[in-house]
Every structure is written in C-alpha cells, then in structure tokens.
Write an enzyme that holds these catalytic residues in place. Structure first.
Site, PDB file in Angstrom:
ATOM      1  N   CYS A 211       1.090  -1.101  -0.199  1.00 28.44           N
ATOM      2  CA  CYS A 211      -0.082   0.078  -0.227  1.00 28.44           C
ATOM      3  C   CYS A 211       0.675   1.209  -0.079  1.00 28.44           C
ATOM      4  CB  CYS A 211      -0.926   0.178   1.224  1.00 28.44           C
ATOM      5  SG  CYS A 211      -1.909  -1.282   1.526  1.00 28.44           S
TER       6      CYS A 211
ATOM      7  N   ARG B 203       5.024   0.287  -6.157  1.00 23.56           N
ATOM      8  CA  ARG B 203       5.058  -0.723  -4.967  1.00 23.56           C
ATOM      9  C   ARG B 203       4.023  -1.741  -4.957  1.00 23.56           C
ATOM     10  NH1 ARG B 203       6.265   2.764  -0.126  1.00 23.56           N
ATOM     11  NH2 ARG B 203       4.868   1.491   1.153  1.00 23.56           N
TER      12      ARG B 203
ATOM     13  N   TRP C 166      -3.032  -2.780  -1.459  1.00 26.04           N
ATOM     14  CA  TRP C 166      -2.485  -3.941  -1.736  1.00 26.04           C
ATOM     15  C   TRP C 166      -3.219  -4.757  -0.885  1.00 26.04           C
ATOM     16  CZ3 TRP C 166       0.622  -7.925   0.568  1.00 26.04           C
ATOM     17  CH2 TRP C 166       1.087  -8.900  -0.313  1.00 26.04           C
TER      18      TRP C 166
ATOM     19  N   ASN D 260      -1.887   2.138   5.852  1.00 18.07           N
ATOM     20  CA  ASN D 260      -1.018   1.110   5.514  1.00 18.07           C
ATOM     21  C   ASN D 260      -0.619   0.153   6.776  1.00 18.07           C
ATOM     22  OD1 ASN D 260      -0.711   2.126   2.930  1.00 18.07           O
ATOM     23  ND2 ASN D 260       1.529   2.718   3.276  1.00 18.07           N
ATOM     24  N   GLY D 261      -0.458  -1.012   6.447  1.00 19.65           N
ATOM     25  CA  GLY D 261      -0.333  -1.994   7.662  1.00 19.65           C
ATOM     26  C   GLY D 261      -1.572  -2.614   8.046  1.00 19.65           C
TER      27      GLY D 261
ATOM     28  N   GLU E 173      19.344 -15.721  -8.444  1.00 15.00           N
ATOM     29  CA  GLU E 173      18.780 -14.402  -8.527  1.00 15.00           C
ATOM     30  C   GLU E 173      18.297 -14.316 -10.049  1.00 15.00           C
ATOM     31  OE1 GLU E 173      17.949 -12.147  -6.983  1.00 15.00           O
ATOM     32  OE2 GLU E 173      17.844 -10.430  -8.550  1.00 15.00           O
TER      33      GLU E 173
ATOM     34  N   LYS F 194      14.408 -13.613 -10.821  1.00 15.12           N
ATOM     35  CA  LYS F 194      14.036 -12.371 -11.603  1.00 15.12           C
ATOM     36  C   LYS F 194      12.971 -12.812 -13.007  1.00 15.12           C
ATOM     37  CE  LYS F 194      14.928  -9.509 -10.000  1.00 15.12           C
ATOM     38  NZ  LYS F 194      15.722  -9.468  -8.902  1.00 15.12           N
TER      39      LYS F 194
ATOM     40  N   GLU G  84       9.750 -13.705 -11.240  1.00 17.42           N
ATOM     41  CA  GLU G  84       8.887 -12.473 -11.051  1.00 17.42           C
ATOM     42  C   GLU G  84       8.085 -11.771 -12.031  1.00 17.42           C
ATOM     43  OE1 GLU G  84      12.133 -10.464  -8.868  1.00 17.42           O
ATOM     44  OE2 GLU G  84      10.743 -10.144  -7.401  1.00 17.42           O
TER      45      GLU G  84
ATOM     46  N   HIS H  79      21.799 -34.402  -8.589  1.00 15.90           N
ATOM     47  CA  HIS H  79      21.119 -35.054  -7.680  1.00 15.90           C
ATOM     48  C   HIS H  79      19.631 -35.090  -7.631  1.00 15.90           C
ATOM     49  CE1 HIS H  79      24.793 -35.936  -5.722  1.00 15.90           C
ATOM     50  NE2 HIS H  79      25.305 -34.744  -5.920  1.00 15.90           N
TER      51      HIS H  79
ATOM     52  N   LYS I 133       6.561  -3.910  -3.990  1.00 17.85           N
ATOM     53  CA  LYS I 133       8.025  -3.525  -3.806  1.00 17.85           C
ATOM     54  C   LYS I 133       8.443  -3.640  -2.708  1.00 17.85           C
ATOM     55  CE  LYS I 133      11.852  -1.869  -5.415  1.00 17.85           C
ATOM     56  NZ  LYS I 133      12.695  -2.738  -6.145  1.00 17.85           N
TER      57      LYS I 133
END
Ligand code: AGP
Length: 611
Positions: A2, A27, A73, A99-100, A484, A488, A491, A507, A606
């Site tokens: 948010c 975000r 969000w 927010n929160g 990484e 990427k 995502e 393995h 974000k």
C-alpha cells in the site's frame, strides 16, 4: 504494498495527490482512491489502477487544498471499490488512509458494533476510522487527540493519514511499523509512505519515528508521541532527484535501472575507495570496525534478492576476510528460536529498509544482545534506524518491483566490506588487497560493456521465451547469481525457474531436462570451470538447451552451447557483479515478449511491509 499520499497547503490538492499515487504505483497495488476536502469532502475510490481512478473521478469537482490518497494492496478483504481507501467513518466525520494491519480489528469492530456502528467493507481500516470517530464524537475532542487515543487501543502496524471535514484545516499522520515521511514545503506539507511522491516538490523532510504523530496545518507541523508528549521536529534534506523517477527514453523502469548500474555501482563506491592509495573508508561502519575485525561470526538476515546478495556476501566474507558467515531468510530466522549471543554480529540487508520480516529478525537479534548492522538503499528507512551502524548503498530509488541495481549495489558494499576486513584481519596481503580494490573499481566500466550486448541477449530471449520452465546453474558466487537469475525470470515473466549449484543438478533436477528445457549456465574461469563443462555435457546428453554466460575469449562452452554471452574477465571475487547483468536483461526481454507488466508484476509488492 500500500502507498499513502497526503497534501495540505495553498495549492489544489487533487493533482498533487494524483501524481503522488502515480509515483507510488511501483510498489504494487490493486485499487486506488483519493479524498479532497473542498466545501465538503469528495472521496473517490475504485478497484484497478490510478488511470481507472482518474476515469472514475471524471470531470467531477475535486477542488480543495487538503487531500489524501492511497494505493491498496489487499490484506483484509479482496480488491474491490468498497474495500479501497480512503475509508470514511459511519457519520462522515473521519476520512482515513492506512498502511499496515490492525491485528485486533475483529475485537474493535465487535465493540463498535455494540455501540451502534455498522460497516460497509471487510477492512481493518474502516474499523480504525470508526474508532477514531467514536472517540472524536463522544469524547468531544479535537481530531489529533481522538487519533492519538484511538491508536492507544490498536494492536498492529500502521502508517495513517487522516482528516475530518469538521476540522478542514488539519491533517494528522501517524506511524507505527509502517513508514511515513512528511515533506516540508513553504506554507504546505506533504505526507507519503516513501520519499518518491515528495521528491520534486521539496527536499526537506521529517521521517516519522515509530509511535510518532504529526499534526499538520498549512503553516505548522507539531510532533507528539502516543502519550501526548511534544517532540522536537528534525528536518532533514534528502538529495534524491526527480531524474530517478523519470523514465527518460526507456520503456520500463526495470530496463532503465539495469542500464543505470555502471553509475549506481560507481555511486556506491564513491568516496569509499581512494583509487591512488587503495584505501577503503566505509564511514557508516567506522564505529564498529574493531568489532568487525574481531568477529567470530556474522549472521546475515534478508529476504528475496537481498538474501541472494547475502549469499554472495557469505562467499566473500568467508573467502577474503575468513569470517564465518551464516545467511538466513529473515522470516525463518525469527521464528526458529535462533542461538544468538552478544558476540554475534547480525547484518540486515534490505533495499527498502522496510521489509517486515527483516526488521523483525533484526529486533530479535538486538533483544538478544547482538551487534546489529544494516545495508540499506533507502535513507532514513526503519532498518537503517534500527541498527547500530550500517552502510547506505546509494543506488538511488529503485522503482521496478524486480530488484536489479539494488542487488549490485548491495554486493558492491559486501565486497568492499570483505576486502577491508580481509586487510584488517591479515587475511589478504597488500598485493592481493590492491588487486581486489582495482578489480572492484573496474566493475562499472565492465558492466557498461556487458550492456552493449543487449541485442544478443534479446536474441536468446527470443529463443526461449515460450518455455514453461527454466533451470539456472552456477558454482561459487555464480550459484547465488543463478538463484537471482531464476527469481528475476519468475517474478516478471511468470515462467517457473529454479537456480541450482551446477553440481547439484545430477542429484535431482537432471530429471527435468528434455529438449524443451532451457538451461542457463553461468560459468566462471575459476577452478570449477572443468566441472561446469561436464555439467553442460550432462545437459546436452539429455537434449537440454544450453545458454551460457562465459568469460571473454572462452571457446569450449562457446562451441557446446546454443548461444553464449561473454562477460569481461574479472577476479572471481567481483564476478557476481558481472554475471548477473545478462540474466537481468534476459528476464526483462522474455517478460516483454510475453506481454507481461514488467515494472508491476502481478501479486508482487516493492516493499513487503507485512509478515
Ligand atoms: C526482488 O526482485 C524482489 N521483488 C524481492 O524479492 C525483494 O528483494 C524482497 O522483498 C526484499 O526486499 P528488501 O530488499 O526491500 O528488503
């Protein structure tokens, strides 16, 4: 996550709040809303993006010089018009963005219902709006007092911005666990969940501390804590310029940020390395250098990409400085009753400096007596303030949800630390030390050279963008780079991808390999080179398609792989900073080819400020 924007001053609030919401889009969010106080309160909110909100507002009158806005969000209740913020209390006396998470919202809601309150949304925020209103009306109090008293009843985390149509010249902002910044203008104030909406209007800011409440009119700013004690107002100047938030000629922020890396890595190094004397000075760690020199163990806590940077740090701090390092997912660390003592050093790595799990891990370590350090990009962020000492990465604001330049900046700081501590602990002789410093200083130019291979990388993307799965393999520092690269791709293109240490392939993951499986191999020229060549042969024997990142001049893998991208030769200790660049570009091009929303991938935020 948010985002909050607020404005009180002499200008029209709507365009400022709207622009703030646009700047917060990075975000991640699913609905947006604004409320402007004119002759009456005008509140508009809708599911969907800010453009959708603008269409919803249409040509309706939204004049007024006080306004609040929000990008939501979803946590409590799915994305919908009614769950979107701002929330207005039942009798219209309080308008709030939040927010929160209010953890005791069900209990508070039950109590308010008994007192005649009804609710329209499923959100915890509407409960807070009604709680403030209840205290405001029945206590016959002013808005700042009602907000303060309501917050004493709340369990959870919040960043809020609130106004009342009854007191149209006052705005109140408060923070506990969810960051808020107040921008100080001339006869005007801005409120935002990060500096992005404020940059360009003013460089003077007040970072609200935990538990602080800001009471704003257009001509005054007062700070209080929850116990009604007046607090000093400390105005800081931030130097982030708007340039970072402009796309320029780039189509996406992610691409822009990938291309910024020669500069951002140079910015991270700036003032910290003396090219002629090779001396490394990390100002933020100055006070704790003796502790670092004598460290018995460093525990790195982080999430996502920052965790990958931590893994590179483990190779470097152990390899160059000979300090034992453990790298932990912050979310796991905090819940597994870890053994921490006052001898330990806990280093949190976070781009945003606001990641809830990382912050909580840090607080746990602190409570058990460890020395806490941080590597953060966002100046004044919660993690940077929670730690005893630390280093800012100075990469500039990262807007793309997929982290790119923040990763290379974090690895640059870790490399600096490892070289410095290697020297201090006598693990590196002067020749090795000087060589490593030179290698690090050469990185920006080498990244620039890799960026010239963009078209080649795009060709590789064209060859594999239809794949359903992908495997990334690397050894040494290229193992976290493989992780990484896979993150990427996942995502932003939603292709399932996994990173593995190359030798681990046999393995298990080898079972996945067939003619449809792209295998991206990052191969250094170090002692594991021959083993990686064998791994590639194993993939080819199963008809897998190999795309490789190799050192300039390499021939063997070049002949075996379907396509290769060459990166300049470098010392193994700094190679992660190079190997990751083609992987960032590869995932970018794949995502664009698939028509994905590169900068705002679905479901992602974000700054992850919930646990
Ligand atoms: C990276 O591309 C991610 N979006 C994500 O994994 C991120 O690195 C993670 O959420 C940690 O964020 P932080 O660095 O701000 O703490």
């Amino acid at each position: 996550m948010c985002g909050i924007v607020g404005y009180i001053g002499r200008q029209e609030a709507y365009p400022i709040v709207l622009e703030g919401l646009r700047r917060l889009e990075y975000r991640g969010y699913d609905s947006a809303g604004v409320s402007i106080m004119g002759d009456v309160a005008h509140t508009y909110k809708s599911k969907g993006d800010v453009q959708h909100l603008v269409a919803h507002v249409g040509s309706q009158p939204v004049q007024g010089s006080l306004g609040i806005g929000h990008t939501r969000w979803a946590t409590h209740g799915g994305p919908s018009d009614v769950n979107a913020h701002p929330h207005t209390s039942m009798n219209g006396k309080v308008v709030l963005v939040h927010n929160g998470i209010i953890e005791n919202f069900a209990d508070l809601r039950g109590r308010l219902e008994k007192r005649g309150y009804s609710f329209h949304s499923e959100t915890d925020t509407e409960v807070l709006a009604n709680l403030i209103e209840y205290i405001y009306i029945y206590g016959k109090l002013d808005l700042p007092t009602a907000v303060r008293l309501a917050l004493t009843k709340v369990v959870g985390a919040y960043g809020i911005c609130v106004y009342s149509p009854e007191e149209p010249t006052t705005m109140v902002a408060a923070r506990l666990g969810s960051p808020l910044v107040v921008g100080v203008g001339d006869g005007e104030y801005y409120v935002a969940s990060d500096a992005t909406p404020i940059s360009g209007y003013t460089q003077n800011v007040v970072m609200l501390n935990e538990g602080e409440i800001a009471i704003l009119t257009r001509d005054s700013l007062a700070l209080k804590n929850i116990k009604n004690v007046d607090l000093p107002v400390e105005i800081k100047t931030i130097d982030w310029d708007v340039e970072y938030t402009d796309l320029g000629d780039f189509e996406h922020y992610m691409l822009k940020e990938i291309y910024e890396q020669p500069r951002s890595v140079a910015d991270t190094l700036r003032g910290r390395v003396h090219a002629a004397t090779h001396e490394i000075t990390i100002g933020g760690l100055f006070s704790v250098l003796p502790r670092l020199r004598d460290a018995k163990r460093i525990i790195i806590v982080a999430c996502g990409t920052s965790w990958h940077a931590g893994l590179v740090g483990e190779y470097l701090l152990e390899g160059l400085a000979r300090i034992p390092v453990e790298v932990e997912y912050a979310s796991e660390f905090r819940y597994r009753n870890p053994i921490i003592s006052s001898e330990d050093i806990v280093l949190a790595i976070s781009q945003s400096g606001e990641t809830a799990d990382t912050l909580a891990a840090l607080k746990l370590a602190k409570s058990q007596g460890a020395l806490t350090l941080g590597i953060c990009n966002v100046v004044g962020s919660s993690i940077s303030r929670e730690t005893v000492a630390g280093v800012y990465t100075h990469a500039g604001p990262e807007i793309g949800v997929a982290s790119t330049k923040a990763f290379t900046a974090q690895v640059t700081v870790l490399t600096l630390m490892a070289i410095k501590l290697g020297q201090m602990r006598g693990a590196l002789d002067s020749e090795q030390y000087a060589e490593l410093v030179d290698e690090l200083l050469a990185i920006p130019e080498k990244i620039a050279k890799i960026l010239t291979k963009n078209e080649k990388i795009k060709e590789i993307a064209r060859k594999c963008y239809k794949a359903k799965n992908a495997l990334y393999l690397g050894r040494g520092v290229f193992f976290p780079v493989a992780l990484e690269g896979a993150l990427k791709l996942k995502e932003i293109s939603y292709i399932h991808a996994e990173g593995y240490p190359a030798a681990e392939m046999k393995h298990g993951p080898i079972a996945l390999i067939d003619e449809n499986m792209p295998v991206v191999v990052i191969a250094g020229k170090d002692r594991s080179y021959e083993k990686v060549v064998s791994n590639i042969q194993e993939v080819l024997a199963r008809k897998g398609r190999v795309f490789a990142i190799v050192t300039e001049g390499e021939t063997e893998i070049n002949e075996m792989a379907e396509s290769c991208v060459e990166i300049p030769a470098a010392h193994a200790a700094v190679e992660a900073l190079l190997g990751v660049i083609p992987l960032q570009l590869l995932s970018y091009h794949v995502a664009v080819m698939l028509g994905c929303n590169v900068d705002r991938p679905r479901n992602l935020a974000k700054s992850v400020t919930v646990e």
